[in-house]
Design an enzyme around this catalytic site. Structure first.
Site, PDB file in Angstrom:
ATOM      1  N   ARG A 156      81.833 -40.575  24.561  1.00 38.13           N
ATOM      2  CA  ARG A 156      82.798 -39.280  24.138  1.00 38.13           C
ATOM      3  C   ARG A 156      83.993 -38.333  24.958  1.00 38.13           C
ATOM      4  NH1 ARG A 156      83.737 -33.779  23.990  1.00 38.13           N
ATOM      5  NH2 ARG A 156      81.625 -34.187  24.615  1.00 38.13           N
ATOM      6  N   ASP A 157      82.552 -37.829  26.193  1.00 40.06           N
ATOM      7  CA  ASP A 157      83.716 -36.083  26.298  1.00 40.06           C
ATOM      8  C   ASP A 157      84.303 -37.307  27.712  1.00 40.06           C
ATOM      9  OD1 ASP A 157      84.108 -34.216  27.473  1.00 40.06           O
ATOM     10  OD2 ASP A 157      82.038 -33.458  27.532  1.00 40.06           O
ATOM     11  N   HIS A 175      74.651 -28.442  29.511  1.00 45.78           N
ATOM     12  CA  HIS A 175      76.454 -29.370  28.876  1.00 45.78           C
ATOM     13  C   HIS A 175      77.123 -28.838  30.659  1.00 45.78           C
ATOM     14  CE1 HIS A 175      79.130 -31.759  27.179  1.00 45.78           C
ATOM     15  NE2 HIS A 175      79.374 -30.973  28.161  1.00 45.78           N
ATOM     16  N   HIS A 194      79.707 -29.421  34.031  1.00 43.01           N
ATOM     17  CA  HIS A 194      81.219 -30.817  33.868  1.00 43.01           C
ATOM     18  C   HIS A 194      80.657 -29.908  35.495  1.00 43.01           C
ATOM     19  CE1 HIS A 194      83.384 -31.815  30.596  1.00 43.01           C
ATOM     20  NE2 HIS A 194      82.883 -31.058  29.664  1.00 43.01           N
ATOM     21  N   CYS A 249      90.028 -35.837  35.850  1.00 39.87           N
ATOM     22  CA  CYS A 249      91.399 -36.175  35.862  1.00 39.87           C
ATOM     23  C   CYS A 249      92.132 -36.471  37.053  1.00 39.87           C
ATOM     24  CB  CYS A 249      91.950 -35.385  34.180  1.00 39.87           C
ATOM     25  SG  CYS A 249      93.911 -36.452  34.481  1.00 39.87           S
TER      26      CYS A 249
HETATM   27  P1  HMG Z   1      95.372 -29.927  12.088  1.00 41.49           P
HETATM   28  O1  HMG Z   1      96.230 -30.200  12.492  1.00 41.49           O
HETATM   29  O2  HMG Z   1      94.300 -28.120  12.064  1.00 41.49           O
HETATM   30  O3  HMG Z   1      94.409 -29.970  10.818  1.00 41.49           O
HETATM   31  O4  HMG Z   1      93.454 -30.244  13.438  1.00 41.49           O
HETATM   32  P2  HMG Z   1      94.762 -29.995   9.725  1.00 41.49           P
HETATM   33  O5  HMG Z   1      93.621 -29.525   8.455  1.00 41.49           O
HETATM   34  O6  HMG Z   1      95.890 -28.998   9.376  1.00 41.49           O
HETATM   35  O7  HMG Z   1      95.454 -31.158   9.078  1.00 41.49           O
HETATM   36  C1  HMG Z   1      96.396 -31.645   9.231  1.00 41.49           C
HETATM   37  C2  HMG Z   1      96.055 -32.956   9.240  1.00 41.49           C
HETATM   38  O8  HMG Z   1      95.361 -33.699   9.587  1.00 41.49           O
HETATM   39  C3  HMG Z   1      96.145 -33.878   7.665  1.00 41.49           C
HETATM   40  O9  HMG Z   1      96.432 -34.781   7.508  1.00 41.49           O
HETATM   41  C4  HMG Z   1      94.387 -33.726   7.188  1.00 41.49           C
HETATM   42  O10 HMG Z   1      94.075 -35.030   6.392  1.00 41.49           O
HETATM   43  C5  HMG Z   1      94.941 -34.378   8.706  1.00 41.49           C
HETATM   44  P3  HMG Z   1      98.282 -34.874   6.687  1.00 41.49           P
HETATM   45  O11 HMG Z   1      97.375 -33.964   5.010  1.00 41.49           O
HETATM   46  O12 HMG Z   1      98.593 -33.502   6.921  1.00 41.49           O
HETATM   47  O13 HMG Z   1      98.518 -36.389   6.226  1.00 41.49           O
HETATM   48  N1  HMG Z   1      93.134 -34.540   9.857  1.00 41.49           N
HETATM   49  C6  HMG Z   1      92.128 -35.465  10.104  1.00 41.49           C
HETATM   50  N2  HMG Z   1      92.461 -37.050  10.580  1.00 41.49           N
HETATM   51  C7  HMG Z   1      91.382 -37.777  10.831  1.00 41.49           C
HETATM   52  N3  HMG Z   1      90.528 -37.161  10.872  1.00 41.49           N
HETATM   53  C8  HMG Z   1      90.217 -35.770  11.081  1.00 41.49           C
HETATM   54  C9  HMG Z   1      90.842 -34.809  10.611  1.00 41.49           C
HETATM   55  N4  HMG Z   1      90.673 -33.361  10.196  1.00 41.49           N
HETATM   56  C10 HMG Z   1      92.547 -33.733   9.549  1.00 41.49           C
HETATM   57  N5  HMG Z   1      88.936 -34.741  11.299  1.00 41.49           N
HETATM   58  C11 HMG Z   1      91.515 -31.012  14.127  1.00 41.49           C
HETATM   59  C12 HMG Z   1      92.557 -29.373  13.140  1.00 41.49           C
HETATM   60  C13 HMG Z   1      89.811 -30.383  14.107  1.00 41.49           C
HETATM   61  C14 HMG Z   1      91.527 -31.592  13.183  1.00 41.49           C
HETATM   62  C15 HMG Z   1      92.260 -31.432  15.319  1.00 41.49           C
HETATM   63  O14 HMG Z   1      92.473 -29.269  16.144  1.00 41.49           O
HETATM   64  C16 HMG Z   1      91.525 -31.439  16.043  1.00 41.49           C
HETATM   65  O15 HMG Z   1      91.050 -32.883  15.888  1.00 41.49           O
HETATM   66  N6  HMG Z   1      90.308 -31.347  17.162  1.00 41.49           N
HETATM   67  C17 HMG Z   1      89.423 -31.797  18.383  1.00 41.49           C
HETATM   68  C18 HMG Z   1      89.869 -31.187  19.493  1.00 41.49           C
HETATM   69  C19 HMG Z   1      88.717 -32.029  20.325  1.00 41.49           C
HETATM   70  O16 HMG Z   1      88.182 -33.200  20.029  1.00 41.49           O
HETATM   71  N7  HMG Z   1      88.684 -31.986  21.527  1.00 41.49           N
HETATM   72  C20 HMG Z   1      88.076 -31.628  22.362  1.00 41.49           C
HETATM   73  C21 HMG Z   1      85.936 -32.202  22.104  1.00 41.49           C
HETATM   74  S1  HMG Z   1      85.298 -30.522  22.722  1.00 41.49           S
HETATM   75  C22 HMG Z   1      84.375 -31.012  24.245  1.00 41.49           C
HETATM   76  O17 HMG Z   1      84.867 -31.960  24.545  1.00 41.49           O
HETATM   77  C23 HMG Z   1      83.579 -30.127  24.550  1.00 41.49           C
HETATM   78  C24 HMG Z   1      82.438 -30.284  24.304  1.00 41.49           C
HETATM   79  O18 HMG Z   1      82.274 -31.612  25.162  1.00 41.49           O
HETATM   80  C25 HMG Z   1      81.052 -29.476  25.416  1.00 41.49           C
HETATM   81  C26 HMG Z   1      81.860 -29.033  26.661  1.00 41.49           C
HETATM   82  O19 HMG Z   1      82.213 -29.447  27.809  1.00 41.49           O
HETATM   83  O20 HMG Z   1      82.130 -27.179  26.650  1.00 41.49           O
HETATM   84  C27 HMG Z   1      81.881 -31.046  23.170  1.00 41.49           C
HETATM   85 MG    MG Z   2      82.415 -31.568  27.729  1.00 42.81          MG
END
Ligand code: HMG
Ligand code: MG
Length: 306
Positions: free
Chosen positions: A16-17, A209, A211, A242
């Protein structure tokens, strides 16, 4: 070192990450092969993918298909990130038994990551956590930017501690403390954990966690161990770095973590040779070297002289 715990739990976040940052699109079958090889190496907790918006993280748009290929992994706990109700629905259809919700210590980071404020995220995750727990799903929480934020700079321990407490109160079984941009030094980690202990956070429900952007991740783990933390996140091969994106380095490499832990007498359940084989599944598909030092050494000198 005698007071240190003997069993250390590793949460493998490479699929995932790690993969979420890779430019080269990895085939679903390769991801399935990678996760199976990690399980075969003895990793018992693997974060497989994310049910996030496919446009946010295109590399993980095949989360459903990856889970569909992973039905018989015995003792292994497989999990996925869930950002909202829609993500939870997708996870339920995929029969995922453990999810992770995620927010941060800093408001600007949360806004960039999931398009809402920090306080909104804590309100919106509440019902998701409650619903998941009611369905028998274990929930982990993540707090990013605990030691530093790419938008807000320095972060005080109180900011992260307050968010950790909210996630624990919400019902998260465990909260992972994220050094998202790899700025923490051992001194920072020691000070943060001192403050967390004084604030009464339950250390048995915390994970770290790191990095490895600035090469301090392994030293930071040692501080965590000394202070009684027993769960650490890492990524096979140190996947996720990256070369063209400063600040986006990979997690601490699982190989480097396991090698150091075994040398100190800890048990992780991981077979290092098999772990290198698992990392090889991905090493052959990406466009840069895996940063894990152990992985690189193992390729040159497969085993140490007796
Ligand atoms: P948004 O565009 O604000 O969502 O995204 P929305 O609620 O306004 O919806 C817009 C459209 O997206 C809609 O579709 C929803 O159905 C669809 P439409 O009606 O326009 O056709 N939608 C989805 N589709 C599929 N799956 C979903 C979903 N949700 C809405 N789950 C959202 C908001 C949160 C979804 C978006 O910003 C997002 O997916 N962000 C994720 C970012 C991410 O994954 N970041 C990396 C992970 S965090 C990390 O790496 C840190 C960590 O490792 C710890 C550390 O290192 O610190 C964990
Ligand atoms: Mg992370």
């Amino acid at each position: 070192m005698n007071s240190m715990p003997q069993l250390v739990e590793i949460v493998e976040v490479g699929p995932r990450d790690g993969l979420q940052n890779e430019r080269v699109r990895i085939a679903t079958a390769t991801k399935v092969h990678f996760v199976k090889a990690l399980a075969e190496a003895g990793l018992r907790r693997i974060e497989v993918s994310s049910f996030v918006h496919p446009k946010a993280i295109p590399q993980l748009a095949d989360a459903e298909q990856v889970f569909a290929g992973l039905t018989e992994l015995g003792q292994c706990r497989l999990s996925a990130l869930v950002p909202n109700e829609k993500g939870l629905e997708r996870a339920l259809v995929a029969h995922v038994s453990e999810i992770a919700v995620f927010t941060a210590a800093t408001d600007t980071f949360v806004r960039h990551n999931i398009h809402e404020s920090l306080s909104e995220s804590l309100v919106h995750f509440g019902p998701i956590v409650t619903r998941a727990i009611g369905l028998g799903i274990r929930v982990r929480g993540y707090v990013s930017t605990v030691f530093g934020c790419p938008y807000e700079g320095k972060v005080s321990p109180q900011q992260g501690i307050a968010v950790v407490r909210s996630l624990l109160d919400m019902g998260c079984a465990e909260v992972s403390i994220g050094d998202t941009i790899g700025v923490a030094t051992p001194g920072d980690v020691a000070r943060w954990l001192d403050r967390a202990r004084a604030a009464g956070l339950p250390f048995e429900r915390l994970a770290l966690h790191f990095h490895d952007t600035r090469g301090t991740a392994l030293a930071n783990v040692l501080i965590g161990l000394q202070q009684g933390i027993t769960v650490f996140d890492s990524s096979a091969g140190g996947l996720g770095g990256c070369p063209y994106a400063p600040g986006a380095s990979g997690n601490l490499a699982t190989e480097d973590l396991v090698y150091a832990l075994h040398g100190m007498g800890y048990d992780t359940g991981v077979d290092l040779d098999k772990l290198v084989e698992a990392s090889n599944v991905i090493a052959n598909k990406i466009d840069h070297l895996l940063p894990s030092r152990y992985f690189q050494a193992a390729r040159v000198t497969p085993c140490l002289p007796a």
